[in-house]
Write an enzyme that holds these catalytic residues in place. Structure first.
Site, PDB file in Angstrom:
ATOM      1  N   HIS A  69     112.474  73.589  53.840  1.00  0.00           N
ATOM      2  CA  HIS A  69     113.285  73.157  52.706  1.00  0.00           C
ATOM      3  C   HIS A  69     112.919  74.006  51.488  1.00  0.00           C
ATOM      4  CE1 HIS A  69     114.987  69.654  54.659  1.00  0.00           C
ATOM      5  NE2 HIS A  69     113.783  69.312  55.080  1.00  0.00           N
ATOM      6  N   CYS A  94     116.217  72.373  58.830  1.00  0.00           N
ATOM      7  CA  CYS A  94     115.588  71.159  59.342  1.00  0.00           C
ATOM      8  C   CYS A  94     116.477  70.508  60.407  1.00  0.00           C
ATOM      9  CB  CYS A  94     115.254  70.203  58.206  1.00  0.00           C
ATOM     10  SG  CYS A  94     114.020  68.945  58.640  1.00  0.00           S
TER      11      CYS A  94
END
Length: 510
Positions: free
Chosen positions: A446, A330
């Site tokens: 994630h 991310c």
């Protein structure tokens, strides 16, 4: 309509979330359909529901303990700090805006209808609701606009258990001082106190227990021990950042960014006995790590500047030169690129040079991507080529759009990290994700290490590169492990809390 009980604390980190989770588990075990609730949570470690909505990780953990599907109704307001004085405000799982502390303080009462609408929906669907407060309920400068402690207790007509932390010392002063700052009406809501994180001989504590009951006029509903249970945490107060998980010969270093988020991405690696995982905040702590992970962050540009100013950037670049595996997730993935642009002032505005380890650029936009995903690793090059084709799953939550110079013309193209299926209620879209060049890897996913066999394969690869022959024990079944930990938590609380008293409080209400 559901019955409710509220867990408040004398300060932050006294164990409210853990006590709430434990009660959720106990009520579930006793046959009640139970839900957690926290009107307003401040955390960077968030979660994406099946509907693609964002909520705090603590209420997800508590929902798991209760054996129910996490829902944004359990956490209608989530604050994600973007700086020391401002936060992104998320209401019912969607970005509402970014506000400074004073602006939000003046505005938050207007969100109370949203809070109560979520709570009423839970009331109709469940038999028991365990409400968690935030910080201290006795902050006299904040009480007038409160929507998360006594303000919420009054709105829900919920009896309160007040929790104090004896491990930090002064627990009797914590409890008595907090109660003394309540109005008579607020005191009437407190039906019991709990002394938490006790170590030692309970008999030595007994005189104090009797005295605090006499001083406050409120019964002590239990003395809970310092519990060694492993459940997911959500914020910077977690103890895992201050300790190094000593394990096996494979050293994985996670860079502890100032605004690190979603560090539950690494829980599966922490569980592995072959791995020593550490959170590092200084360049010299990287040492000869076998793998360096740049995690998610709520402020990519700000944390990239910290990376540069602290000397960590130089250390990472030198590690990359010697062939160390570098993995970004991310915000960490965005940092690995060549350029970050913020024309809409989503973060700090302007352009910022990235680490230049991956051939891609990121532009920040106002619209947040929130989705659950499944997929497979692409045709990877470098050290982690052995992960090619393995199935992965997780979720995306970011405000950047990243464009790579790698062509995603067809699956199997070198340099594409993964091919994902973006899941939604109405459609599923296949798309490429992330980037890979030599031993540097980046993805928006994630939970990328959580898929079956991925962490085991990763550790075997790192061991082989190190010239070590390892019999990897295998990847832990995280669902089973969590269930064991929730049961351990419930069993411990049953032994140390007066559950008859708590059921009596629940039944009588206010």
């Amino acid at each position: 309509m559901a019955k409710s009980i509220m867990i408040q604390g004398t300060m932050s980190n006294v164990g409210k979330s853990l006590i709430t989770a434990g009660l959720c588990r106990i009520f579930k075990q006793d046959g009640y359909k139970t839900a957690p609730f926290k009107s307003q949570n401040m955390a960077l470690n968030s979660f994406i529901t099946r509907e693609g909505l964002e909520m705090g990780r603590a209420q997800v953990m508590q929902a798991e303990a209760a054996g129910v599907e996490p829902s944004v109704r359990m956490n209608p307001i989530l604050l994600k700090p973007t700086s020391d004085t401002g936060s992104q405000v998320i209401v019912n799982g969607k970005v509402y805006g970014t506000m400074c502390a004073r602006e939000y303080f003046a505005y938050k009462k207007q969100l109370m209808p949203e809070v109560m609408a979520a709570y009423r929906e839970l009331e109709e669907a469940y038999e028991i609701i365990v409400i968690e407060g935030a910080g201290s309920p006795a902050e006299i400068n904040l009480k007038q606009e409160d929507i998360v402690n006594m303000g919420m207790a009054k709105a829900a007509k919920a009896p309160v258990l007040l929790v104090g932390d004896i491990d930090r010392g002064g627990v009797f002063a914590q409890l008595a001082g907090t109660i003394s700052l309540f109005t008579d009406e607020e005191k009437s809501y407190v039906k019991g106190t709990v002394i938490n994180k006790f170590r030692g001989d309970r008999s030595i504590l007994e005189p104090g227990v009797k005295m605090i009951e006499e001083i406050t006029g409120i019964p002590v509903a239990g003395v809970a021990p310092y519990m060694q249970v492993d459940v997911e945490e959500e914020d910077s107060l977690t103890e895992r950042f201050s300790s190094r998980k000593e394990g096996g010969p494979i050293h994985i270093a996670v860079v502890k960014l100032p605004r690190i988020s979603n560090f539950t991405d690494f829980a599966v690696l922490e569980y592995m006995e072959e791995v020593t995982l550490s959170y590092v905040s200084a360049a010299e702590q990287l040492g000869e790590a076998d793998m360096i992970i740049l995690p998610g962050t709520k402020n990519t540009m700000g944390d990239l500047k910290w990376l540069r100013q602290s000397g960590m950037e130089g250390a990472i670049l030198r590690a990359a030169e010697r062939g160390c595996v570098i993995f970004g997730i991310c915000g960490g993935y965005q940092m690995l690129g060549e350029l970050l642009s913020d024309p809409e002032q989503v973060e700090e505005g302007g352009d910022l040079r990235g680490l230049g380890l991956l051939p891609m650029e990121t532009v920040f936009v106002q619209e947040k991507t929130r989705t659950r995903v499944t997929g497979t690793f692409g045709k990877l090059t470098g050290a982690l080529a052995g992960l090619t084709g393995m199935e992965l799953e997780g979720y995306e939550i970011h405000m950047g759009r990243t464009k790579s110079s790698v062509s995603p013309a067809e699956e199997g193209t070198d340099g594409i990290m993964a091919y994902l299926c973006m899941q939604s209620d109405t459609d599923s879209v296949r798309k490429p994700d992330g980037c890979n060049r030599e031993n540097v890897y980046g993805t928006y996913v994630h939970g990328v290490f959580d898929g079956e066999g991925i962490s085991s394969a990763l550790v075997k690869i790192l061991a082989e590169r190190k010239g070590i022959s390892l019999e990897v024990a295998g990847q832990i079944n995280r669902f089973q492990y969590k269930e064991q930990q929730y049961d351990l938590l419930a069993d411990t609380l049953r032994r140390h809390l007066d559950m008859n008293k708590i059921y009596e409080i629940l039944e009588r209400g206010i």
